[in-house]
Design a protein around this motif. Structure first.
Motif, PDB file in Angstrom:
ATOM      1  N   GLY A   1       3.673  11.612   6.764  1.00  0.00           N
ATOM      2  CA  GLY A   1       4.791  12.460   6.391  1.00  0.00           C
ATOM      3  C   GLY A   1       5.588  11.884   5.245  1.00  0.00           C
ATOM      4  N   CYS A   2       5.816  10.568   5.267  1.00  0.00           N
ATOM      5  CA  CYS A   2       6.551   9.912   4.184  1.00  0.00           C
ATOM      6  C   CYS A   2       5.726   9.898   2.900  1.00  0.00           C
ATOM      7  N   LEU A   3       4.419   9.668   3.049  1.00  0.00           N
ATOM      8  CA  LEU A   3       3.533   9.661   1.888  1.00  0.00           C
ATOM      9  C   LEU A   3       3.500  11.030   1.217  1.00  0.00           C
ATOM     10  N   LYS A   4       3.416  12.074   2.029  1.00  0.00           N
ATOM     11  CA  LYS A   4       3.376  13.428   1.486  1.00  0.00           C
ATOM     12  C   LYS A   4       4.718  13.824   0.879  1.00  0.00           C
TER      13      LYS A   4
ATOM     14  N   PRO B   1      -0.328  -0.612  12.861  1.00  0.00           N
ATOM     15  CA  PRO B   1       1.111  -0.642  12.564  1.00  0.00           C
ATOM     16  C   PRO B   1       1.428  -1.236  11.197  1.00  0.00           C
ATOM     17  N   MET B   2       0.698  -2.262  10.774  1.00  0.00           N
ATOM     18  CA  MET B   2       0.961  -2.855   9.458  1.00  0.00           C
ATOM     19  C   MET B   2       0.619  -1.878   8.335  1.00  0.00           C
ATOM     20  N   LEU B   3      -0.503  -1.169   8.480  1.00  0.00           N
ATOM     21  CA  LEU B   3      -0.876  -0.180   7.472  1.00  0.00           C
ATOM     22  C   LEU B   3       0.140   0.960   7.424  1.00  0.00           C
ATOM     23  N   ALA B   4       0.558   1.421   8.614  1.00  0.00           N
ATOM     24  CA  ALA B   4       1.532   2.515   8.664  1.00  0.00           C
ATOM     25  C   ALA B   4       2.863   2.082   8.058  1.00  0.00           C
ATOM     26  N   PHE B   5       3.301   0.865   8.384  1.00  0.00           N
ATOM     27  CA  PHE B   5       4.557   0.372   7.822  1.00  0.00           C
ATOM     28  C   PHE B   5       4.445   0.211   6.314  1.00  0.00           C
ATOM     29  N   GLY B   6       3.307  -0.300   5.854  1.00  0.00           N
ATOM     30  CA  GLY B   6       3.109  -0.478   4.426  1.00  0.00           C
ATOM     31  C   GLY B   6       3.139   0.847   3.681  1.00  0.00           C
ATOM     32  N   VAL B   7       2.451   1.852   4.214  1.00  0.00           N
ATOM     33  CA  VAL B   7       2.438   3.175   3.576  1.00  0.00           C
ATOM     34  C   VAL B   7       3.843   3.764   3.557  1.00  0.00           C
ATOM     35  N   THR B   8       4.570   3.625   4.672  1.00  0.00           N
ATOM     36  CA  THR B   8       5.935   4.147   4.744  1.00  0.00           C
ATOM     37  C   THR B   8       6.850   3.451   3.751  1.00  0.00           C
ATOM     38  N   LEU B   9       6.763   2.117   3.692  1.00  0.00           N
ATOM     39  CA  LEU B   9       7.612   1.349   2.771  1.00  0.00           C
ATOM     40  C   LEU B   9       7.321   1.702   1.319  1.00  0.00           C
ATOM     41  N   LEU B  10       6.059   1.716   0.955  1.00  0.00           N
ATOM     42  CA  LEU B  10       5.677   2.012  -0.428  1.00  0.00           C
ATOM     43  C   LEU B  10       6.037   3.453  -0.804  1.00  0.00           C
ATOM     44  N   SER B  11       5.854   4.370   0.142  1.00  0.00           N
ATOM     45  CA  SER B  11       6.196   5.764  -0.129  1.00  0.00           C
ATOM     46  C   SER B  11       7.700   5.924  -0.325  1.00  0.00           C
ATOM     47  N   ALA B  12       8.487   5.208   0.483  1.00  0.00           N
ATOM     48  CA  ALA B  12       9.941   5.285   0.361  1.00  0.00           C
ATOM     49  C   ALA B  12      10.405   4.739  -0.987  1.00  0.00           C
TER      50      ALA B  12
ATOM     51  N   ASP C   1      16.514  11.941   3.364  1.00  0.00           N
ATOM     52  CA  ASP C   1      15.235  12.498   2.904  1.00  0.00           C
ATOM     53  C   ASP C   1      14.058  11.735   3.512  1.00  0.00           C
ATOM     54  N   ILE C   2      14.203  10.415   3.622  1.00  0.00           N
ATOM     55  CA  ILE C   2      13.144   9.614   4.250  1.00  0.00           C
ATOM     56  C   ILE C   2      13.018   9.981   5.723  1.00  0.00           C
ATOM     57  N   TYR C   3      14.155  10.087   6.386  1.00  0.00           N
ATOM     58  CA  TYR C   3      14.162  10.461   7.804  1.00  0.00           C
ATOM     59  C   TYR C   3      13.469  11.807   8.016  1.00  0.00           C
ATOM     60  N   LEU C   4      13.798  12.767   7.186  1.00  0.00           N
ATOM     61  CA  LEU C   4      13.200  14.096   7.318  1.00  0.00           C
ATOM     62  C   LEU C   4      11.699  14.078   7.045  1.00  0.00           C
ATOM     63  N   SER C   5      11.275  13.242   6.093  1.00  0.00           N
ATOM     64  CA  SER C   5       9.839  13.152   5.811  1.00  0.00           C
ATOM     65  C   SER C   5       9.083  12.563   6.999  1.00  0.00           C
ATOM     66  N   LEU C   6       9.679  11.578   7.675  1.00  0.00           N
ATOM     67  CA  LEU C   6       9.044  11.003   8.864  1.00  0.00           C
ATOM     68  C   LEU C   6       8.942  12.038   9.974  1.00  0.00           C
TER      69      LEU C   6
END
Length: 207
Positions: free
Chosen positions: A79-82, A142-153, A167-172
């Motif tokens: 969701g954050c990536l998109k 979890p590390m991959l998901a956190f990494g994707v979320t951090l980089l997307s943010a 906006d980040i909260y809504l994307s998640l």
């Protein structure tokens, strides 16, 4: 074409969900009939006192698996990536700058993980020094998901797609919302699978 396929999937998914619910009900009925007709078969009925205790008492236990947690993390990361807009990248100044900064952060993030598994006595290795099984293998999703979320943010903030933390909260949240059908089918399929484990005498069951 893509929108047409999405419409077909939305129309098809409720029918598939109904089939799975009917399959679960049929499984309950068949288990009762087989256990009553062939008592020596070892088939356990889901309508017996033992079956009802298992079905009601372990409903949360059998579905609350690490896979469910990983699934939620993946949906939020997607969701954050998109939402950050990187999947719709255009060669504008802000997006190009955001991509460069995000790429540098990715190198740092990967470098930190490599250090945590490659250094002597690395903390993410097992007691024997292997990668599998180890804390690293257990935490890779979890590390991959956190990494994707951090980089997307970071990309979203730098590119201007994300204006604030809301906006980040809504994307998640949107990631979980868009993945709701997957969660539903996880519950339906998971219950059928574990019901079969309980019913069949040759299926390993801890309950």
């Amino acid at each position: 074409m893509f929108e047409h396929r999405m419409i077909l999937m939305k129309r098809l998914l409720p029918h598939i969900a109904l089939i799975l619910v009917l399959t679960q009900l049929l499984l309950i009925l068949v288990s009762w009939l087989l256990s009553a007709a062939i008592p020596t078969s070892g088939v356990r009925s889901l309508l017996s006192s033992e079956g009802l205790r298992w079905f009601l008492g372990h409903f949360s236990d059998v579905l609350g698996t690490p896979f469910l947690l990983c699934l939620l993390l993946i949906l939020m990361a997607y969701g954050c990536l998109k939402g950050c807009g990187i999947l719709r990248f255009k060669s504008s100044y802000r997006q190009s700058r955001a991509l460069i900064i995000t790429s540098l952060l990715l190198l740092v993030y990967v470098g930190v993980i490599v250090l945590l598994v490659m250094m002597p006595h690395a903390i993410l290795l097992s007691a024997t020094g292997s990668l599998w099984p180890s804390p690293f293998s257990a935490a890779i999703v979890p590390m991959l998901a956190f990494g994707v979320t951090l980089l997307s943010a970071v990309y979203g903030f730098v590119s201007g797609t994300f204006r604030n933390r809301t906006d980040i909260y809504l994307s998640l949240i949107n990631g979980i919302r868009n993945g709701a059908p997957i969660l539903l089918f996880y519950v339906l399929l998971g219950q059928i699978y574990y019901s079969l484990q309980f019913i069949l005498p040759l299926s390993p069951s801890n309950f």
